[in-house]
Write an enzyme that holds these catalytic residues in place. Structure first.
Site, PDB file in Angstrom:
ATOM      1  N   TRP A 101       0.789  -1.217   0.034  1.00 40.19           N
ATOM      2  CA  TRP A 101       0.007  -0.181   0.046  1.00 40.19           C
ATOM      3  C   TRP A 101       0.960   1.303   0.089  1.00 40.19           C
ATOM      4  CZ3 TRP A 101      -4.322  -0.445  -2.086  1.00 40.19           C
ATOM      5  CH2 TRP A 101      -5.309  -1.680  -1.537  1.00 40.19           C
ATOM      6  N   ASP A 171      -1.165   6.662   6.183  1.00 36.42           N
ATOM      7  CA  ASP A 171      -2.256   6.080   5.903  1.00 36.42           C
ATOM      8  C   ASP A 171      -2.661   4.813   7.119  1.00 36.42           C
ATOM      9  OD1 ASP A 171      -3.885   4.125   4.877  1.00 36.42           O
ATOM     10  OD2 ASP A 171      -2.867   3.875   2.952  1.00 36.42           O
ATOM     11  N   LYS A 195     -12.280  -1.537   6.843  1.00 30.94           N
ATOM     12  CA  LYS A 195     -11.195  -2.391   7.596  1.00 30.94           C
ATOM     13  C   LYS A 195     -11.744  -2.350   8.986  1.00 30.94           C
ATOM     14  CE  LYS A 195      -9.120  -2.463   3.670  1.00 30.94           C
ATOM     15  NZ  LYS A 195      -7.999  -1.625   3.459  1.00 30.94           N
TER      16      LYS A 195
HETATM   17  C1  LIG Z   1      -7.523  -1.193   1.881  1.00 32.13           C
HETATM   18  C2  LIG Z   1      -6.532  -0.374   1.912  1.00 32.13           C
HETATM   19  C3  LIG Z   1      -6.230   0.803   1.103  1.00 32.13           C
HETATM   20  C4  LIG Z   1      -7.259   0.870  -0.304  1.00 32.13           C
HETATM   21  O1  LIG Z   1      -8.459   1.200   0.147  1.00 32.13           O
HETATM   22  P1  LIG Z   1      -9.580   1.766  -0.821  1.00 32.13           P
HETATM   23  O2  LIG Z   1     -10.691   2.235  -0.067  1.00 32.13           O
HETATM   24  O3  LIG Z   1      -9.920   0.532  -1.634  1.00 32.13           O
HETATM   25  O4  LIG Z   1      -9.212   2.892  -1.651  1.00 32.13           O
HETATM   26  C5  LIG Z   1      -5.154   1.620   1.201  1.00 32.13           C
HETATM   27  N1  LIG Z   1      -4.355   1.784   2.203  1.00 32.13           N
HETATM   28  C6  LIG Z   1      -4.433   0.749   3.178  1.00 32.13           C
HETATM   29  C7  LIG Z   1      -3.408   0.501   4.125  1.00 32.13           C
HETATM   30  C8  LIG Z   1      -5.383  -0.240   2.836  1.00 32.13           C
HETATM   31  O5  LIG Z   1      -5.459  -1.389   3.851  1.00 32.13           O
END
Ligand SMILES: *Cc1c(COP(=O)(O)O)cnc(C)c1O
Length: 359
Positions: A101, A171, A195
């Protein structure tokens, strides 16, 4: 009967919350309507949005100078919105590469500025976090971006990097609200909902007030944090139902002892699973012990030929969505806040039995 669902996202939600949703689905608080059917401009929805924000502030003990924006875009859209909003004429930004990511954020960020990859663990196949002492930061960077929990590779930062006066942008998608976190160490935090927050269709941005400035000229108006903040996250129709469910999850966290208690439960679940993996010669997790994620536990079978049998039998035992991400293969158990300890115990019992039969 609900299965134990180990999906990385959209992920399992607390059953208590799902029951509340079910109870109020047709008739929210005796209004005769579903939340889905309320106008986003109604006083009722304004109340929901306000309460959701206050509960989140309370959970995080968030100071007033941090602003919360509810975004309709997924976490991925922030890879564009961050440079568009935070560069402010600067052409340099630092990024830390620690897995899938954080790499995706780098690729997207390259459209807007010169990216300095200040540290990377690619050479170690993303199996350990790069030591802070090895980071080569640029003091003139507009910000430093990293991902504090690599959902696919299974690494988690248990420390917050000190990057001096340059704003730190993180993030936190896959471990947001999993344990107490000091948001004041960051310029900006963002997380996708699906999540650990609620259903898909929403992401949150928490931004320090001084960083909320109009975005670069030409930025699509919905991607302007400053504009979105001043419109109370309602430049257009927000994902009303998802925001409501996220609010119910926040109340569930508060009722269950807040982040301190989430941390205790999450640490215990992860300890059980990693201890089991480490004692077994049949399964393996290759992440350095100190950097192992408490939320996402990737593992491989010694015999990859058994993967499909493992997944099929797990399904039949009510253990769902254990398939690893396509880029790393193998298995992955995501054990977010809403996964009860009984789910982890059931997984371990299944894995022990599978090993006895096939090992
Ligand atoms: C799932 C995830 C993303 C992507 O998320 P979307 O909602 O599909 O854009 C980005 N960063 C991390 C750390 C993730 O777990």
């Amino acid at each position: 009967m609900r299965a134990f669902n180990f999906s990385a996202g959209p992920a399992t939600l607390p059953t208590e919350v799902m029951l509340e949703v079910q109870e109020q689905l047709l008739n929210w608080q005796n209004s005769g309507m579903s939340v889905m059917e309320l106008s986003h401009r109604s006083p009722e929805f304004a109340g929901i949005l306000n309460e959701t924000e206050l509960d989140l502030r309370d959970i995080l003990a968030l100071p007033d100078h941090y602003r919360i924006i509810f975004c309709q875009e997924g976490a991925s859209a922030h890879w564009d919105m961050i440079p568009l909003n935070l560069l402010q004429g600067n052409h340099q930004a630092d990024y830390i590469e620690t897995g899938y990511w954080s790499y995706r954020a780098i690729e997207e960020g390259r459209r807007y500025c010169n990216i300095n990859i200040a540290a990377s663990n690619r050479i170690d196949h993303f199996s350990a976090l790069p030591d802070r002492a090895e980071w080569r930061l640029n003091p003139k960077a507009a910000y430093v971006h990293y991902c504090s929990n690599e959902t696919i590779d299974g690494l988690e930062f248990f420390w917050t990097p000190d990057v001096g006066n340059v704003p730190l942008v993180v993030d936190m998608s896959s471990h947001f609200l999993s344990r107490p976190m000091d948001i004041t160490k960051f310029g900006m935090v963002y997380a996708g909902a699906q999540k650990n927050i609620g259903p898909a269709g929403l992401s949150l941005a928490i931004i320090r007030e001084d960083l909320l400035k109009p975005a670069a000229p030409g930025t699509p108006f919905l991607m302007d944090y400053h504009g979105q903040f001043h419109a109370h996250s309602m430049l257009n129709t927000p994902p009303t139902f998802t925001i409501w469910v996220a609010g119910l999850v926040f109340k569930w966290i508060k009722r269950n002892g807040g982040l301190t208690q989430m941390a205790v439960r999450n640490a215990e679940k992860a300890r059980l699973l990693y201890d089991f993996l480490d004692k077994s010669a049949f399964y393996r997790n290759s992440v350095k012990v100190q950097d192992r994620s408490l939320m996402n536990v990737p593992f491989h079978l010694r015999e990859p030929a058994l993967d499909e049998v493992f997944l099929k039998e797990a399904e039949l035992s009510g253990l769902k969505q254990l398939r690893g991400h396509r880029v790393v293969g193998g298995m992955r158990a995501s054990i977010y806040n809403a996964m009860p300890i009984e789910g982890v115990q059931a997984l371990i019992n299944f894995m022990a039995d599978f090993e006895r039969r096939y090992g």
